[in-house]
Structure formats: structure tokens, C-alpha cells
Design a protein around this motif. Structure first.
Motif, PDB file in Angstrom:
ATOM      1  N   GLY A  26       0.868  -1.177   0.000  1.00  0.00           N
ATOM      2  CA  GLY A  26       0.000   0.000   0.000  1.00  0.00           C
ATOM      3  C   GLY A  26       0.898   1.219   0.000  1.00  0.00           C
ATOM      4  O   GLY A  26       2.114   1.092   0.097  1.00  0.00           O
ATOM      5  N   ILE A  27       0.282   2.395  -0.124  1.00  0.00           N
ATOM      6  CA  ILE A  27       1.056   3.635  -0.170  1.00  0.00           C
ATOM      7  C   ILE A  27       0.645   4.502   1.002  1.00  0.00           C
ATOM      8  O   ILE A  27      -0.536   4.579   1.325  1.00  0.00           O
ATOM      9  CB  ILE A  27       0.750   4.397  -1.477  1.00  0.00           C
ATOM     10  CG1 ILE A  27       1.189   3.585  -2.692  1.00  0.00           C
ATOM     11  CG2 ILE A  27       1.395   5.761  -1.478  1.00  0.00           C
ATOM     12  CD1 ILE A  27       0.759   4.244  -3.991  1.00  0.00           C
ATOM     13  N   ASP A  28       1.590   5.145   1.638  1.00  0.00           N
ATOM     14  CA  ASP A  28       1.249   6.195   2.590  1.00  0.00           C
ATOM     15  C   ASP A  28       2.234   7.334   2.385  1.00  0.00           C
ATOM     16  O   ASP A  28       3.439   7.156   2.530  1.00  0.00           O
ATOM     17  CB  ASP A  28       1.298   5.694   4.033  1.00  0.00           C
ATOM     18  CG  ASP A  28       0.686   6.706   4.997  1.00  0.00           C
ATOM     19  OD1 ASP A  28       0.287   7.809   4.551  1.00  0.00           O
ATOM     20  OD2 ASP A  28       0.600   6.419   6.199  1.00  0.00           O
ATOM     21  N   VAL A  29       1.697   8.467   2.000  1.00  0.00           N
ATOM     22  CA  VAL A  29       2.543   9.605   1.655  1.00  0.00           C
ATOM     23  C   VAL A  29       2.417  10.698   2.702  1.00  0.00           C
ATOM     24  O   VAL A  29       1.309  11.000   3.158  1.00  0.00           O
ATOM     25  CB  VAL A  29       2.129  10.165   0.269  1.00  0.00           C
ATOM     26  CG1 VAL A  29       2.857  11.455  -0.027  1.00  0.00           C
ATOM     27  CG2 VAL A  29       2.413   9.135  -0.809  1.00  0.00           C
ATOM     28  N   ILE A  30       3.540  11.263   3.075  1.00  0.00           N
ATOM     29  CA  ILE A  30       3.515  12.421   3.987  1.00  0.00           C
ATOM     30  C   ILE A  30       4.119  13.624   3.289  1.00  0.00           C
ATOM     31  O   ILE A  30       5.007  13.487   2.439  1.00  0.00           O
ATOM     32  CB  ILE A  30       4.235  12.104   5.327  1.00  0.00           C
ATOM     33  CG1 ILE A  30       3.983  13.227   6.344  1.00  0.00           C
ATOM     34  CG2 ILE A  30       5.737  11.896   5.124  1.00  0.00           C
ATOM     35  CD1 ILE A  30       4.281  12.861   7.776  1.00  0.00           C
ATOM     36  N   GLY A  31       3.631  14.801   3.623  1.00  0.00           N
ATOM     37  CA  GLY A  31       4.124  16.030   3.024  1.00  0.00           C
ATOM     38  C   GLY A  31       5.286  16.606   3.810  1.00  0.00           C
ATOM     39  O   GLY A  31       5.560  16.200   4.938  1.00  0.00           O
ATOM     40  N   ASP A  32       5.970  17.557   3.209  1.00  0.00           N
ATOM     41  CA  ASP A  32       7.019  18.279   3.936  1.00  0.00           C
ATOM     42  C   ASP A  32       6.357  19.259   4.914  1.00  0.00           C
ATOM     43  O   ASP A  32       5.120  19.350   4.975  1.00  0.00           O
ATOM     44  CB  ASP A  32       7.979  18.970   2.959  1.00  0.00           C
ATOM     45  CG  ASP A  32       7.314  20.057   2.133  1.00  0.00           C
ATOM     46  OD1 ASP A  32       6.108  20.324   2.331  1.00  0.00           O
ATOM     47  OD2 ASP A  32       8.001  20.663   1.284  1.00  0.00           O
ATOM     48  N   ALA A  33       7.172  19.996   5.649  1.00  0.00           N
ATOM     49  CA  ALA A  33       6.624  20.850   6.703  1.00  0.00           C
ATOM     50  C   ALA A  33       5.643  21.874   6.140  1.00  0.00           C
ATOM     51  O   ALA A  33       4.600  22.149   6.736  1.00  0.00           O
ATOM     52  CB  ALA A  33       7.753  21.547   7.454  1.00  0.00           C
ATOM     53  N   ALA A  34       5.937  22.441   4.979  1.00  0.00           N
ATOM     54  CA  ALA A  34       5.045  23.433   4.387  1.00  0.00           C
ATOM     55  C   ALA A  34       3.720  22.786   3.991  1.00  0.00           C
ATOM     56  O   ALA A  34       2.641  23.290   4.315  1.00  0.00           O
ATOM     57  CB  ALA A  34       5.715  24.082   3.175  1.00  0.00           C
ATOM     58  N   THR A  35       3.796  21.662   3.302  1.00  0.00           N
ATOM     59  CA  THR A  35       2.587  20.971   2.853  1.00  0.00           C
ATOM     60  C   THR A  35       1.721  20.569   4.040  1.00  0.00           C
ATOM     61  O   THR A  35       0.493  20.725   3.998  1.00  0.00           O
ATOM     62  CB  THR A  35       2.989  19.718   2.034  1.00  0.00           C
ATOM     63  OG1 THR A  35       3.851  20.137   0.969  1.00  0.00           O
ATOM     64  CG2 THR A  35       1.781  19.006   1.473  1.00  0.00           C
ATOM     65  N   MET A  36       2.337  20.055   5.094  1.00  0.00           N
ATOM     66  CA  MET A  36       1.564  19.633   6.265  1.00  0.00           C
ATOM     67  C   MET A  36       0.892  20.826   6.948  1.00  0.00           C
ATOM     68  O   MET A  36      -0.117  20.674   7.611  1.00  0.00           O
ATOM     69  CB  MET A  36       2.465  18.893   7.256  1.00  0.00           C
ATOM     70  CG  MET A  36       3.072  17.607   6.699  1.00  0.00           C
ATOM     71  SD  MET A  36       1.866  16.415   6.085  1.00  0.00           S
ATOM     72  CE  MET A  36       1.240  15.778   7.632  1.00  0.00           C
ATOM     73  N   GLY A  37       1.485  22.009   6.800  1.00  0.00           N
ATOM     74  CA  GLY A  37       0.901  23.209   7.374  1.00  0.00           C
ATOM     75  C   GLY A  37       0.098  24.003   6.356  1.00  0.00           C
ATOM     76  O   GLY A  37      -0.264  25.150   6.615  1.00  0.00           O
ATOM     77  N   MET A  38      -0.154  23.420   5.181  1.00  0.00           N
ATOM     78  CA  MET A  38      -0.939  24.040   4.108  1.00  0.00           C
ATOM     79  C   MET A  38      -0.324  25.347   3.608  1.00  0.00           C
ATOM     80  O   MET A  38      -1.027  26.333   3.396  1.00  0.00           O
ATOM     81  CB  MET A  38      -2.380  24.306   4.552  1.00  0.00           C
ATOM     82  CG  MET A  38      -3.120  23.074   5.009  1.00  0.00           C
ATOM     83  SD  MET A  38      -4.818  23.567   5.407  1.00  0.00           S
ATOM     84  CE  MET A  38      -5.450  22.083   6.140  1.00  0.00           C
ATOM     85  N   LEU A  39       0.979  25.348   3.447  1.00  0.00           N
ATOM     86  CA  LEU A  39       1.654  26.503   2.849  1.00  0.00           C
ATOM     87  C   LEU A  39       2.291  26.050   1.540  1.00  0.00           C
ATOM     88  O   LEU A  39       2.715  24.902   1.420  1.00  0.00           O
ATOM     89  CB  LEU A  39       2.761  27.027   3.772  1.00  0.00           C
ATOM     90  CG  LEU A  39       2.357  27.501   5.168  1.00  0.00           C
ATOM     91  CD1 LEU A  39       3.614  27.840   5.974  1.00  0.00           C
ATOM     92  CD2 LEU A  39       1.437  28.711   5.104  1.00  0.00           C
ATOM     93  N   ASP A  40       2.391  26.955   0.585  1.00  0.00           N
ATOM     94  CA  ASP A  40       3.030  26.622  -0.687  1.00  0.00           C
ATOM     95  C   ASP A  40       4.557  26.672  -0.538  1.00  0.00           C
ATOM     96  O   ASP A  40       5.073  27.373   0.332  1.00  0.00           O
ATOM     97  CB  ASP A  40       2.593  27.620  -1.769  1.00  0.00           C
ATOM     98  CG  ASP A  40       1.140  27.416  -2.145  1.00  0.00           C
ATOM     99  OD1 ASP A  40       0.594  26.334  -1.838  1.00  0.00           O
ATOM    100  OD2 ASP A  40       0.553  28.344  -2.742  1.00  0.00           O
TER     101      ASP A  40
END
Lengths: 531, 140
Positions: free
Chosen positions: A75-89
Motif C-alpha cells: 500500500g502507499i502512505d505519503v507524507i508532506g514536507d513541513a510546508a505541505t503539512m501546514g498548508m503553505l506553498d
């Protein structure tokens, strides 16, 4: 000798016997599902083996996913970087040093298409740790573009509306908006994506503040109960969404307590759904549980020991009977997982499955006097704590008052005190230390780290300059208008805005704006449309 | 002897505050004056606060790798503004390689995962005392 206590403070005896007069626990596959969701061992691996992935830009993260799948990740589980996790570009002024270093940088339609390119979306379970609204949007858009009906998608998004702001990645949104986003995502999926787990109660990330098993599960259930009531208030029947709720739990080093926790959580969930919420459908009673081994348990000292820790924790989760599992990679005390450490973690799961025989039968520890006693004890303590928290007031108000934040802070402090006073033993940290110059095994693996993906910042800037600005503003106005109408579901306008080339940061900012919060929480960027 | 004044902050989007808070408390309990700036700092903001608060030591806590990106700019700005506070960097993710690179930039001390509280307190006290004696010399 003093009392011997489990991690969550349960005093244990020298040995355990059957309780006088107690009957055997119900078989697996039957209410209240203590022993497992099903009574049969699945033909394939009994659980989805996956590793949390995501690094640099969507291109590299796509390659990383393909690498893991080529090594039989299930299966896949993807995590974002700090900006993505905080909804910043990525072009946000505070993001430059962190683009792609702790996860994948995602912000626009093309990113989602690139991330999922050439992946068999209809066959794989696609989970995401990216903020749920955008994880769902991205997957939905990519699936449609690839000709996969969203109704066929399996996988999950994490929800933690009450606690998201208090530990880990703050989104800088009011709790009312966070709850609405979670409920909107759940309601949207109840209609459009019936196979998708739209509400994974993520107890993992806040448990990493140093919470014990009782606190972790109690706060998890408080949140589930709050959101269930919210959906019921909206008129969604309990059996319309309860089967789509899942748990993502933390697995600490207390082997038997963690096994008992998984069993107690299944029983608590079943009882809550049937007795408190009146669910009739057995699928509403038997909760899917996924687990992630504790990152907090990993040590920077003697990193090879982390492989052993991951193995023990994973073994506990397999014996407890989870449906999906991720092992925190051995180099994670220092860095985002390397290819090598990802593979070790994946191979650990495969060895447990194919060589140890741990998953040969359902609930192999069922009937163990000790495990059953711990399961009962945890159930009782978790129930008591849920009652205690709910008696303090509405969970929404408690979140607004910072009650949970304080709780997490206190837990952090307690954890560090336990370590510094040697009440909690960690090999290589407060016991059995070795001099730094002798601590060389796997040292080179932890020295490597990802550099920020600076070229991505330029690419996103160029993308923003080239797109149709009028179309972007129209779409953001539609998001703003929908956000100002509490009865609207936010998911369709957010999908439309993303299709119109609006970015995650812009959409999130516009949502904040609708709730009279600053568009840019850090005060650098102006809003794109007038509120 | 006057109290050592230290400003503690976290750069960029690093939101792991556990270590910073624990260290702030530890230094306060050791008798220092701690000014806690918290998360979302930039080199510019930290330089300004370092000067305004007239601290002896500027402590950067890190649990991501953003310090590698920001430290060169921070050191340049502090120098340009004439701030003479000693810079120390601490965090669980700091490797031996990082420590070496940071010292090359002029960072006075680094504290990695193996650093003990007494070691950190002694080092920061020493750095504070050095600044105080420099100041005394200048004024004498």
C-alpha cells in the motif's frame, strides 16, 4: 522490590491466572471483536505492509513509491514536507529551508498527477498523511484523470481536527473550521467514495508527545465521538459513515500492553458504536486498525538498535491483529528515511509475515491470562478517561481553550522527566551508553540527509506567474463563498479550485479568511481575493 | 555575578518544540534568564531580538534540517549588526558532521543527542561569562 508498572501505570502481578467465573472471550469475527475483525486468516498477507514515504518534489516521490512497490510494499502512505503539512506553498517565505526535506512538497493539480503517475490506483490502497482536504482532492483529481472511478478507490486520510493545532504541524485554522473540514470530507466520501476510509482517527501523532496507551486511546475516542455526533447532527445515519472510520495507533515499546491496546480498542469501538450510537450494521462495529511504530522510541545513539525496536513493535502489532502497518525507519531519529532504511523496515514486515509465522492464526495470544487481564484493565481505564474528559465540557470548547494543548505539553514534560530520572529505560540513552567514538555502526547512513529542493520554489513561482489569474481568483471566490455558508460542503469547490490551478496555500488561506483568521498565518502574503 | 541571558528560538517551519521547551526550562532552573522566542523565527527576526534583548547567548533549537539553510544568513546578519552574543545550536538531529560545519560558520557550541544537561549548562554559563568579561573590559 516496588510495584512493577506498565507504561500506562498498570500495576502487574507476578503471574496471571484465569479469572474465577469468567467465560472465554468471544471468538474473533463476533461482537465485540476483541479478538479480531474476522474469524479467518486472509490468504494474502494479513495486513497492508507499507512505509511512510515522500521526499523532495512529486517526481522523486513518485519514483520512491515505485521503488517501494517494486520491493513488494502493499500500500502507499505519503507524507508532506513541513510546508505541505501546514498548508503553505513551497514559495512561502518561511518554507525555503524545508521544501521536500521531511516529505513531499505538494501544492497544485500537476503535483498530484505527477505523484500518482503510472500507479495502479484501482488496485492499491492509497493512504495519505497530508491534510485530509488536500489529500482527498489530489487523489480524486488524479484518479479521474487516470480513468479510475473515485468510487473504486481504497485507502484513507487522517483526521485530527481537535488536536492538529497542538502538536506537530499547525494549520493555523480555528477548530470550528478544522471540524468542518473533517466532517465535509467524511460526508463527501460517504456519497462518492464508499470504499475509502475518510476518517482515520490518527492517535499516532499526538501520542508521540509522550502519552501513554490509556491517554492515547481515550483522546482518540473523544475525537471520534465528537465527529460522529457532528455527522449525526448533519443527518448522516450512523451506519452511513461508521464503517469508514479507522484508527491509526502508535506502537510504543511496551510489548504486551500494546497488544492489549489494539484488542481493547476493537472492543471499545464496537461497544461505543452499538451501545452509544445505536449502529445496527456489523461493519460499523468492527473497526479497521492500522499502526505506526513509535518514532519517539528511536534513538540517535546506536542507530542499529532501532531495527530491533521496530521489529519488536511490529511483532506486537501483528500479534494484536492490525490491518496495516508501518515501521519507523532506523535512521529517522536523524533524518527522513533513506532508501536503505526504508527497505530494512519493509523487509522486517516481510520476515514477520513469511518467516516467523506470527500471523498464522487469528489472535494467537487470545486467552492468555495476562493479555486478557491487560485488555480488560485498559478498556476500563480508557472508558474512565473518556468519561472524565467529556465531563469537562464539549471537546470543541476544550480545544478552543487550549486544554488539549496543555495536556500534550504536560505529557512531553513528564516523558522527559521519566527519561532523565531513569524511570523509563532507553538503551544507549540513559543505560548501556557507549562513547560517541565507538558508536559507529550505521553512522554513515544517518549522516546523509536531504537538501531543500530549491529549484521547486522557482518552478512554483513560474507556474503561478503563467496561469490564468482571473480563473484562479474566480475559483477562490467560490471557495470563499462556500466557506461562508456553513451548510455547503467544502470539498467540491476545493476540487474545482484545484482544477482551476489554485494552490493548496491559496485555498487554505482563503478558508482562513472566511473564518476571519489571517490568510497567511505568518503575515508575509496578502489574500488573493477580497473577503 | 550577573545572570546569563539566553534567547531560545526555532527557525523556519520546524515545529518540534519539545526539545526547546525542555532546554528552556532546564536553563531557567539552573538560574539563567531565558527568553523563549518560540517557533517560526527567521534570521532577521532573531537578529533583531538578540540585539533588543541584549542577550549573552542565542540558542537555536532544531529538529528538522532548516538550521543548515538559515545559519549562514543568521551568522552574517548578527555580525553585520554588531551583535556579540554567542550562538549555540542544539537538537536531536544534529550529527557530528553538522556540528563540524556549524563550528566552521562561527557557532560557539553545538549540542547533539548525546549532550548531557550539566554539559550544556556549563558551556552556556561559560559563554555568558566570557561576554560579560568582554563587556567589562570595554567599559573599563
Amino acid at each position: 522490590m516496588g510495584e512493577r508498572l506498565s507504561r500506562s501505570g498498570i500495576a502487574v502481578r507476578d503471574y496471571y491466572e484465569s479469572k474465577p467465573g469468567s467465560d472465554a472471550v468471544e471468538p474473533p469475527g463476533q461482537y465485540p471483536y476483541t479478538r479480531g475483525r474476522r474469524a479467518t486468516v486472509p490468504e494474502a498477507a494479513g495486513w497492508i505492509q507499507r512505509e511512510l514515504s515522500g521526499e523532495a518534489d512529486p517526481e522523486r516521490s513518485n519514483a520512491q513509491i515505485k521503488y517501494l512497490i517494486s520491493n513488494h510494499q502493499l500500500g502507499i502512505d505519503v507524507i508532506g514536507d513541513a510546508a505541505t503539512m501546514g498548508m503553505l506553498d513551497p514559495d512561502h517565505p518561511l518554507a525555503a529551508g524545508a521544501v521536500g526535506t521531511q516529505g513531499v512538497s505538494l501544492c497544485c493539480k500537476d503535483d498530484y498527477l505527477t505523484l500518482f503517475r503510472e500507479l495502479p490506483l484501482a488496485e492499491l490502497s492509497i493512504s495519505s498523511s497530508v491534510p485530509s482536504l488536500f489529500a482527498l482532492t489530489g487523489l480524486y483529481i488524479a484518479a479521474r484523470a487516470m480513468g479510475v472511478a473515485p468510487a473504486h478507490l481504497r485507502g484513507s486520510v487522517l483526521q485530527a481536527p481537535l488536536y492538529a493545532e497542538d502538536c506537530g504541524y499547525a494549520m493555523h485554522m480555528p477548530v470550528e473550521l478544522r471540524v468542518r473540514i473533517s466532517a465535509d470530507v467524511m460526508q463527501f466520501c460517504a456519497g462518492e467514495m464508499p470504499k475509502f476510509h475518510s476518517f482515520v482517527e490518527d492517535t499516532y501523532f499526538f501520542c508521540e508527545s509522550g502519552l501513554n496507551a490509556v491517554e492515547e486511546m481515550a483522546l482518540g475516542f473523544v475525537e471520534i465521538r465528537y465527529l460522529a455526533r457532528e455527522l449525526l447532527r448533519r443527518g448522516v445515519p450512523i451506519d452511513g459513515f461508521a464503517p469508514r472510520i479507522a484508527l491509526l495507533v502508535d506502537c510504543s515499546m511496551d510489548f504486551f500492553e500494546e497488544i492489549a491496546k489494539v484488542r481493547a480498542a476493537r472492543r471499545l469501538f464496537a461497544r461505543m458504536m452499538r451501545e452509544d450510537f445505536g449502529a445496527q450494521d456489523p461493519r460499523s462495529w468492527s473497526v479497521v486498525i492500522s499502526a505506526h511504530t513509535s518514532g519517539l522510541a528511536l534513538t540517535a545513539q546506536q542507530p542499529s538498535n532501532n531495527i530491533v525496536r521496530g521489529t519488536l513493535q511490529a511483532m506486537a502489532m501483528v500479534l494484536g491483529g492490525v490491518q496495516a502497518l508501518e515501521i519507523s525507519a532506523f535512521d529517522e531519529a536523524y533524518r527522513t528515511p533513506s532508501r536503505a532504511s526504508h527497505l530494512v523496515a519493509l523487509r522486517t514486515q516481510q520476515i514477520i509475515e513469511l518467516e516467523s509465522g506470527a500471523g498464522r492464526v487469528v489472535d494467537p495470544l487470545g486467552g492468555s491470562h495476562y493479555v486478557e487481564a491487560l485488555t480488560d484493565e485498559l478498556e476500563g481505564r480508557i472508558t474512565a478517561m473518556i468519561r472524565d474528559v467529556e465531563a469537562r465540557g464539549s471537546a470543541l470548547e476544550l480545544a478552543g481553550q487550549g486544554w488539549f494543548r496543555k495536556f500534550f505539553r504536560n505529557a512531553m514534560e513528564r516523558y522527559h522527566q521519566q527519561l532523565s530520572r531513569d524511570e523509563l529505560r532507553m538503551v544507549g540513552v540513559n543505560v548501556h551508553r557507549v562513547p560517541a567514538e565507538e558508536d559507529t555502526l550505521l553512522r554513515e547512513a544517518v549522516e546523509g540527509k536531504l537538501s531543500p529542493c530549491v529549484e521547486r520554489v522557482d518552478r512554483i513561482r513560474a507556474f503561478k506567474a503563467e496561469r490564468d489569474g482571473a480563473r484562479v481568483r474566480d475559483a477562490l471566490r467560490a471557495v470563499l463563498a462556500a466557506a461562508q455558508r456553513p451548510e455547503d460542503n467544502l470539498v467540491p469547490p476545493v476540487i474545482a479550485a484545484t482544477e482551476a490551478d489554485c494552490t493548496m496555500g491559496e485555498i487554505a488561506g482563503t478558508l482562513r479568511q472566511a473564518y476571519h483568521w489571517p490568510y497567511d498565518p505568518h503575515g508575509f502574503l496578502p489574500a488573493l481575493v477580497e473577503g | 555575578m550577573s545572570k546569563v541571558r539566553i534567547l531560545i528560538g526555532i527557525l523556519g517551519l520546524d515545529q518540534h518544540e519539545v526539545g526547546a521547551i525542555a532546554v528552556a526550562r532546564m536553563l531557567r532552573d539552573a538560574g539563567m534568564e531565558v527568553i523563549y522566542a518560540g517557533c517560526f523565527q527567521t534570521p532577521e527576526k532573531l537578529t533583531r531580538s538578540t540585539i533588543q534583548e541584549d542577550v549573552d547567548v542565542l540558542g537555536i533549537s532544531c529538529h528538522s534540517w532548516e538550521y543548515l539553510h538559515y545559519l549562514p544568513e543568521l551568522m552574517t546578519r548578527l555580525k553585520a549588526e554588531g551583535a556579540d552574543a554567542a550562538v549555540v545550536v542544539g537538537g536531536s538531529v544534529l550529527t557530528a558532521g553538522d556540528a563540524h560545519a556549524l563550528q566552521e560558520l562561527g557557532v560557539a557550541a553545538t549540542f547533539g543527542p548525546g549532550s548531557t544537561p550539566p554539559e550544556m549548562i556549563a558551556t552556556i554559563r561559560e559563554l555568558g561569562a566570557r561576554r560579560a568579561s568582554r563587556l567589562a573590559e570595554t567599559l573599563a
